[in-house]
Design an enzyme around this catalytic site. Structure first.
Site, PDB file in Angstrom:
ATOM      1  NE  ARG A 116     -85.985 -10.577  38.577  1.00 18.81           N
ATOM      2  CZ  ARG A 116     -87.286 -10.362  38.478  1.00 18.81           C
ATOM      3  NH1 ARG A 116     -87.727  -9.315  37.805  1.00 18.81           N
ATOM      4  NH2 ARG A 116     -88.158 -11.193  39.017  1.00 18.81           N
ATOM      5  CB  THR A 389     -93.011  -8.722  31.465  1.00 18.33           C
ATOM      6  OG1 THR A 389     -93.103  -8.965  32.871  1.00 18.33           O
ATOM      7  CG2 THR A 389     -91.554  -8.699  31.081  1.00 18.33           C
ATOM      8  CG  ASN A 409     -93.940  -8.390  39.334  1.00 15.49           C
ATOM      9  OD1 ASN A 409     -93.907  -9.398  38.639  1.00 15.49           O
ATOM     10  ND2 ASN A 409     -94.420  -8.394  40.556  1.00 15.49           N
ATOM     11  CD  GLU A 428     -89.958  -7.467  38.948  1.00 15.04           C
ATOM     12  OE1 GLU A 428     -90.240  -8.601  39.368  1.00 15.04           O
ATOM     13  OE2 GLU A 428     -90.155  -7.099  37.786  1.00 15.04           O
ATOM     14  CG  ASP A 431     -91.379 -11.840  40.343  1.00 13.27           C
ATOM     15  OD1 ASP A 431     -92.566 -12.168  40.418  1.00 13.27           O
ATOM     16  OD2 ASP A 431     -90.864 -11.414  39.285  1.00 13.27           O
ATOM     17  N   GLY A 481     -95.874 -12.985  32.506  1.00 19.06           N
ATOM     18  CA  GLY A 481     -95.782 -13.607  33.819  1.00 19.06           C
ATOM     19  C   GLY A 481     -95.223 -15.010  33.706  1.00 19.06           C
TER      20      GLY A 481
END
Length: 578
Positions: A116, A389, A409, A428, A431, A481
């Site tokens: 990530r 994604t 994203n 990202e 998020d 998502g």
């Protein structure tokens, strides 16, 4: 303790839920679902063939090409991921990150790879807030301030070093070739570029990559990406250093800072892949191996399955079965919003959230024929769930398994390309809970647990999963998502109900994420009678489209037969057995 009392009023159920939420520590001793690194079936014999399902036929063929040259599922995963970076940049890429659940056939080990993205050291929450205190959607979604430090290149190098059989360079070769020689972009990529061209035009290197001759690519015309080909070559030749140090790193930092971003060379040099214990849930005789935090998906799926385990769904009509699933979704997403974040930064009550006793209590708050208003489970407003994604699933001839979800994203990420690299950066940072209890682009709420901090990983909905049964294995995941979690849940339930790969990938879907308090439904998911019954129970149904593109591989352990299917909603996808 187990709750068996019947409450006469919904208010009492809300009070019970509140008590459960604050007393979770008492549930830590007895769990059916936990984060232990359970081993899967060690004695599985490999199927003798390989199966890959991805969202683009170029990527599926690249993975099978690598297996044919002696690679395993993890080498194939590198090839698929890198090729998707070239041919499907609207959904993933080496400027983004991924999460992977792996099964190693040799010893039955289950592995979770966390590649990530992370926040840069100079992250400043003020950059993402308007003067009135509301989220600044532009800085959170567009340009270099929206980008976290990419994790995918490090993750691909990690896979090659620790789990693959081939040199990284060999696994990346198909992607390098396609980027250099070119390919015909599909309609989804062309439409994504057209949709976001106003943002693309803000960045000269983005225009050079995505708007040849000043316009989006044309169907049937070859599109080349020589800069990304060279970046992938350096990654293959030098491993992670080819991206996080040296020429590529210097170009990334220079481009980001010139456009107002705050990356440093140390941010890139400091990036680390994390191996974590996957979450393992037992449900109706099946073992589900799925993603732990910083994914929220595995916790939510396990919590939902724990709640549903107290019902015999097979004896219910469609309306009442769906009602119970929706109510379980509602409660799991409520916990998702409040508790989850990067495990290296926040302490989460996972023992509570994954406890069957906690699920027992939540189950008692569900009325058999009446929707629970989300307002009764403390809330604030959310927005639309997104549909981005990508995911792919792999089983190789030896029985190694890879379930991997990748992302940048939002569609085409930040739309910012770093000059001279071909690297499209993610967005990202959105998020994170940039403004606590204010929804992000997917309508998800967050608390301080998911607030941005230097080096912290933002919470994700990615939910790559592997389902082990006595007679079948399923490899399941999806983009979408916040709907990733519910789509994977529905895929797992469909697999357990006996559907084949295409039946799982193609089934109609529904989604509830606590807030907004509604059920998003795909056209045709319910018949008229079921829709009417759900509405009478108090559920608000709202049609939506599109949905994420699921890619599924199944393995019949009795016959050895493999089955692979790409979501029929995505014509350019390919599920193939070879």
């Amino acid at each position: 303790m187990r709750f068996s009392m019947k409450w006469p009023a919904l208010h009492a159920r809300a009070v019970l839920l509140g008590l459960l939420l604050v007393s979770g520590a008492t549930f830590a001793d007895d769990t059916r679902t936990d984060t232990a690194a359970h081993k899967g079936p060690v004695a599985l014999r490999g199927p003798g063939k390989a199966a890959i399902a991805s969202a683009n036929f170029h990527a599926t063929e690249a993975g099978l090409e690598v297996i044919a040259k002696g690679g395993n599922a993890f080498d194939a995963a590198i090839a698929v991921a890198a090729t998707l970076s070239v041919v499907e940049p609207e959904s993933s890429g080496i400027g983004g990150g991924f999460m992977a659940v792996l099964h190693r056939a040799a010893d039955g080990k289950q592995i979770f790879i966390d590649a990530r993205e992370t926040a840069p050291a100079a992250v400043d929450p003020k950059d993402y807030v308007e003067k009135d205190g509301s989220p600044n959607r532009d800085t959170a979604l567009n340009g270099p301030l929206s980008a976290g430090i990419p994790g995918e290149p490090a993750g691909l190098a990690w896979l090659a070093q620790h789990y693959g059989k081939l040199p990284l360079k060999q696994s990346l070769a198909p992607a390098v070739r396609i980027a250099r020689d070119g390919f015909a972009p599909d309609s989804r990529l062309i439409n994504a570029i057209a949709e976001r061209q106003q943002d693309i035009r803000r960045w000269p290197a983005s225009v050079a990559k995505f708007l040849p001759d000043g316009q989006p690519p044309v169907a049937g015309k070859t599109w080349r990406d020589p800069d990304q080909a060279r970046t992938l070559e350096l990654l293959g030749e030098q491993g992670g250093d080819g991206f996080y140090r040296g020429d590529v790193a210097q170009k990334l930092v220079a481009a980001v800072r010139a456009a107002g971003g705050n990356w440093t060379a140390k941010d890139l040099e400091s990036y680390q892949v994390k191996e974590r214990q996957p979450i393992v849930a037992d449900y109706r005789g099946y073992r589900i191996v799925t993603a732990p935090p910083p994914s929220s998906g595995g916790v939510a799926v396990a919590e939902i399955l724990n709640i549903l385990s107290g019902f015999d769904l097979s004896k219910l009509d469609a309306a009442h079965r769906t009602h119970l699933v929706i109510e379980a979704m509602r409660r799991a997403f409520r916990d998702h919003n409040d508790y989850l974040g990067d495990p290296d930064f926040v302490k989460m009550p996972l023992d509570m959230l994954l406890s069957p006793y906690y699920a027992d209590g939540l189950r008692q708050t569900i009325l058999p024929d009446k929707a629970t208003p989300s307002a009764m489970l403390p809330a604030s407003a959310g927005a639309e769930p997104g549909m981005h994604t990508t995911h792919f699933s792999v089983i190789d001839p030896e029985g190694n398994i890879a379930s991997i979800t990748l992302t940048v994203n939002y569609t085409l990420g930040s739309t910012f390309v770093a000059k001279g690299t071909g690297v499209l950066l993610n967005d990202e940072m959105d998020d994170f809970a940039l403004v606590p209890n204010k929804p992000n682009v997917y309508g998800l709420l967050g608390s301080k647990a998911n607030a941005p901090e230097p080096g912290k990983r933002m919470l994700s909905s990615m939910t790559p999963s592997i389902v082990f049964g006595a007679d079948r294995v399923g490899v399941i995941g999806s983009p979408g998502g916040s709907t990733i979690i519910t789509q994977v849940l529905e895929g797992i339930l469909a697999f357990i109900d006996g559907k084949d790969a295409l039946g799982i990938a193609g089934q109609k879907r529904f989604h509830h994420q606590f807030m907004p308090d509604r059920v998003d439904v795909e056209d045709g998911v319910f018949d008229a009678a079921t829709s009417e019954a759900l509405t009478k129970m108090g559920h608000t149904l709202k049609p939506r489209s599109p949905w994420g593109y699921m890619n599924v591989v199944t393995w019949d352990l009795k016959t050895g037969k493999l089955d692979a299917a790409s979501d029929p909603r995505r014509p350019s996808g390919l599920g193939k057995v070879q």
